[in-house]
Design a protein around this motif. Structure first.
Motif, PDB file in Angstrom:
ATOM      1  N   THR A   2      57.036 -60.918  26.779  1.00 47.09           N
ATOM      2  CA  THR A   2      57.027 -60.838  28.458  1.00 47.09           C
ATOM      3  C   THR A   2      56.215 -59.862  28.911  1.00 47.09           C
ATOM      4  O   THR A   2      55.984 -58.875  28.437  1.00 47.09           O
ATOM      5  CB  THR A   2      58.280 -60.990  28.855  1.00 47.09           C
ATOM      6  OG1 THR A   2      58.916 -59.668  28.669  1.00 47.09           O
ATOM      7  CG2 THR A   2      59.163 -62.041  28.361  1.00 47.09           C
ATOM      8  N   ASP A   3      55.587 -60.053  30.190  1.00 45.73           N
ATOM      9  CA  ASP A   3      55.078 -58.914  31.137  1.00 45.73           C
ATOM     10  C   ASP A   3      55.881 -57.583  30.897  1.00 45.73           C
ATOM     11  O   ASP A   3      55.398 -56.580  30.914  1.00 45.73           O
ATOM     12  CB  ASP A   3      54.427 -59.225  32.494  1.00 45.73           C
ATOM     13  CG  ASP A   3      53.547 -60.341  32.157  1.00 45.73           C
ATOM     14  OD1 ASP A   3      52.616 -60.466  31.376  1.00 45.73           O
ATOM     15  OD2 ASP A   3      53.351 -61.004  33.445  1.00 45.73           O
ATOM     16  N   THR A   4      57.418 -57.739  31.091  1.00 45.31           N
ATOM     17  CA  THR A   4      58.180 -56.705  31.241  1.00 45.31           C
ATOM     18  C   THR A   4      58.164 -55.848  29.754  1.00 45.31           C
ATOM     19  O   THR A   4      58.134 -54.689  29.822  1.00 45.31           O
ATOM     20  CB  THR A   4      59.347 -57.269  31.730  1.00 45.31           C
ATOM     21  OG1 THR A   4      59.410 -57.954  32.808  1.00 45.31           O
ATOM     22  CG2 THR A   4      60.487 -56.050  31.851  1.00 45.31           C
ATOM     23  N   THR A   5      58.248 -56.601  28.753  1.00 48.76           N
ATOM     24  CA  THR A   5      58.270 -56.347  27.303  1.00 48.76           C
ATOM     25  C   THR A   5      56.906 -55.323  27.044  1.00 48.76           C
ATOM     26  O   THR A   5      57.025 -54.410  26.815  1.00 48.76           O
ATOM     27  CB  THR A   5      58.560 -57.526  26.243  1.00 48.76           C
ATOM     28  OG1 THR A   5      59.595 -57.912  26.759  1.00 48.76           O
ATOM     29  CG2 THR A   5      58.732 -56.930  24.915  1.00 48.76           C
ATOM     30  N   ASP A   6      55.580 -56.190  27.466  1.00 46.46           N
ATOM     31  CA  ASP A   6      54.490 -55.277  27.350  1.00 46.46           C
ATOM     32  C   ASP A   6      54.537 -54.279  28.131  1.00 46.46           C
ATOM     33  O   ASP A   6      54.112 -52.946  27.498  1.00 46.46           O
ATOM     34  CB  ASP A   6      53.309 -56.292  27.724  1.00 46.46           C
ATOM     35  CG  ASP A   6      53.141 -57.386  27.024  1.00 46.46           C
ATOM     36  OD1 ASP A   6      53.753 -57.572  25.888  1.00 46.46           O
ATOM     37  OD2 ASP A   6      52.614 -58.473  27.363  1.00 46.46           O
ATOM     38  N   ARG A   7      54.940 -53.997  29.160  1.00 43.97           N
ATOM     39  CA  ARG A   7      54.668 -52.751  30.045  1.00 43.97           C
ATOM     40  C   ARG A   7      55.923 -51.637  29.411  1.00 43.97           C
ATOM     41  O   ARG A   7      55.493 -50.611  29.413  1.00 43.97           O
ATOM     42  CB  ARG A   7      55.203 -53.057  31.561  1.00 43.97           C
ATOM     43  CG  ARG A   7      55.355 -51.993  32.362  1.00 43.97           C
ATOM     44  CD  ARG A   7      53.943 -51.426  32.644  1.00 43.97           C
ATOM     45  NE  ARG A   7      53.802 -50.353  33.441  1.00 43.97           N
ATOM     46  CZ  ARG A   7      52.737 -49.203  33.462  1.00 43.97           C
ATOM     47  NH1 ARG A   7      51.870 -49.287  32.705  1.00 43.97           N
ATOM     48  NH2 ARG A   7      52.874 -48.478  34.296  1.00 43.97           N
ATOM     49  N   ALA A   8      56.916 -52.104  28.957  1.00 43.99           N
ATOM     50  CA  ALA A   8      58.021 -51.071  28.438  1.00 43.99           C
ATOM     51  C   ALA A   8      57.172 -50.643  27.131  1.00 43.99           C
ATOM     52  O   ALA A   8      57.295 -49.441  26.767  1.00 43.99           O
ATOM     53  CB  ALA A   8      59.147 -51.768  27.970  1.00 43.99           C
ATOM     54  N   ALA A   9      56.565 -51.627  26.341  1.00 48.76           N
ATOM     55  CA  ALA A   9      55.966 -50.875  25.380  1.00 48.76           C
ATOM     56  C   ALA A   9      54.687 -50.091  25.475  1.00 48.76           C
ATOM     57  O   ALA A   9      54.624 -49.001  24.976  1.00 48.76           O
ATOM     58  CB  ALA A   9      55.395 -52.190  24.251  1.00 48.76           C
ATOM     59  N   GLU A  10      54.146 -50.209  26.728  1.00 44.75           N
ATOM     60  CA  GLU A  10      52.933 -49.439  27.192  1.00 44.75           C
ATOM     61  C   GLU A  10      53.206 -48.143  27.612  1.00 44.75           C
ATOM     62  O   GLU A  10      52.778 -47.009  27.244  1.00 44.75           O
ATOM     63  CB  GLU A  10      52.147 -50.183  28.120  1.00 44.75           C
ATOM     64  CG  GLU A  10      50.899 -49.169  28.769  1.00 44.75           C
ATOM     65  CD  GLU A  10      50.456 -50.069  29.863  1.00 44.75           C
ATOM     66  OE1 GLU A  10      49.702 -49.240  30.736  1.00 44.75           O
ATOM     67  OE2 GLU A  10      50.744 -51.111  29.977  1.00 44.75           O
ATOM     68  N   LEU A  11      54.408 -48.006  28.268  1.00 48.98           N
ATOM     69  CA  LEU A  11      55.120 -46.614  28.598  1.00 48.98           C
ATOM     70  C   LEU A  11      55.629 -45.946  27.491  1.00 48.98           C
ATOM     71  O   LEU A  11      55.514 -44.774  27.615  1.00 48.98           O
ATOM     72  CB  LEU A  11      56.315 -47.140  29.805  1.00 48.98           C
ATOM     73  CG  LEU A  11      55.725 -47.715  30.825  1.00 48.98           C
ATOM     74  CD1 LEU A  11      56.929 -48.118  31.876  1.00 48.98           C
ATOM     75  CD2 LEU A  11      54.822 -46.675  31.841  1.00 48.98           C
ATOM     76  N   ALA A  12      56.281 -46.633  26.471  1.00 46.03           N
ATOM     77  CA  ALA A  12      56.735 -45.840  25.468  1.00 46.03           C
ATOM     78  C   ALA A  12      55.666 -45.373  24.726  1.00 46.03           C
ATOM     79  O   ALA A  12      55.705 -44.311  24.212  1.00 46.03           O
ATOM     80  CB  ALA A  12      57.553 -46.601  24.627  1.00 46.03           C
ATOM     81  N   ASP A  13      54.722 -46.147  24.285  1.00 42.94           N
ATOM     82  CA  ASP A  13      53.228 -45.579  23.781  1.00 42.94           C
ATOM     83  C   ASP A  13      52.831 -44.318  24.300  1.00 42.94           C
ATOM     84  O   ASP A  13      52.456 -43.272  23.863  1.00 42.94           O
ATOM     85  CB  ASP A  13      52.134 -46.421  23.826  1.00 42.94           C
ATOM     86  CG  ASP A  13      51.149 -46.308  23.081  1.00 42.94           C
ATOM     87  OD1 ASP A  13      50.971 -45.670  21.835  1.00 42.94           O
ATOM     88  OD2 ASP A  13      49.927 -46.056  23.644  1.00 42.94           O
ATOM     89  N   LEU A  14      52.743 -44.414  25.838  1.00 38.17           N
ATOM     90  CA  LEU A  14      52.052 -43.176  26.567  1.00 38.17           C
ATOM     91  C   LEU A  14      53.140 -41.866  26.407  1.00 38.17           C
ATOM     92  O   LEU A  14      52.784 -40.810  25.904  1.00 38.17           O
ATOM     93  CB  LEU A  14      52.067 -43.450  28.211  1.00 38.17           C
ATOM     94  CG  LEU A  14      51.032 -44.228  28.552  1.00 38.17           C
ATOM     95  CD1 LEU A  14      51.050 -44.694  30.042  1.00 38.17           C
ATOM     96  CD2 LEU A  14      49.536 -43.439  28.288  1.00 38.17           C
TER      97      LEU A  14
END
Length: 189
Positions: A2-14
């Motif tokens: 989901t978009d929420t899961t994608d955003r959480a993964a992006e934030l964790a990567d940063l």
């Protein structure tokens, strides 16, 4: 995903790639506990705005009368928009103007233990410092208002030199902030 899961993964990567920037911080000068996030805060919480300004391949830095290098930016005035604050601070501290729209890369969410806000109109005890980057043109001397930093030099330097100058005697997260801005700019090109 989901978009929420994608955003959480992006934030964790940063956070994993820029650990010093994302680490909890204590800014003793203001009694502030701060934590950086790429999630932008609501406008009403933003009290300070700062910019990694790019002039060609260089990062625009300001040096004050004490010899400290810093990125242009500062405190919002009462009822001032983010855009107006940024334009004012660029002119005051760097003698610069925006040559493109700013890209907001994150903010330090802050909580102060001081009993009153820094300025009466500011939110308290929570607030946020907004960080971004933009193309800028340095076309005049800093205006150096009496109540601001007294800038004695403005220089566009390579990102590596900006990292070095910003971290002299200061926290290493400043270098990672420059790295994040450089990366964001490269993605935008």
């Amino acid at each position: 995903m989901t978009d929420t899961t994608d955003r959480a993964a992006e934030l964790a990567d940063l956070a994993a790639r820029f650990p010093r920037l994302h680490a909890p911080q204590r800014w003793a000068w203001g009694g502030i506990d701060a934590r950086f996030s790429a999630e932008l805060p609501p406008d009403a919480l933003i009290t300070n705005i700062h910019l990694v300004g790019f002039s060609g391949d260089g990062v625009v830095l300001c040096r004050d009368a004490r010899g400290h290098w810093f990125l242009p930016g500062g405190t919002r005035e009462e009822a001032e928009s983010i855009e107006s604050c940024l334009a004012r601070e660029l002119r005051e501290e760097a003698g610069a103007r925006l040559a493109g729209a700013p890209v907001w890369i994150g903010a330090h969410r802050c909580v102060t233990d001081r009993p009153v806000p820094y300025r009466p109109w500011q939110p308290h005890p929570e607030k946020a410092w907004l960080w971004g980057w933009a193309e800028v043109t340095v076309d005049s001397a800093p205006t150096n208002p009496e109540d601001g930093e007294q800038v004695v030099e403005v220089r566009a330097v390579a990102p590596e030199e900006a990292r070095r100058l910003l971290t002299q005697g200061r926290e290493a997260w400043w270098g990672e902030l420059v790295d994040l801005a450089v990366e964001s700019r490269a993605r935008a090109d």
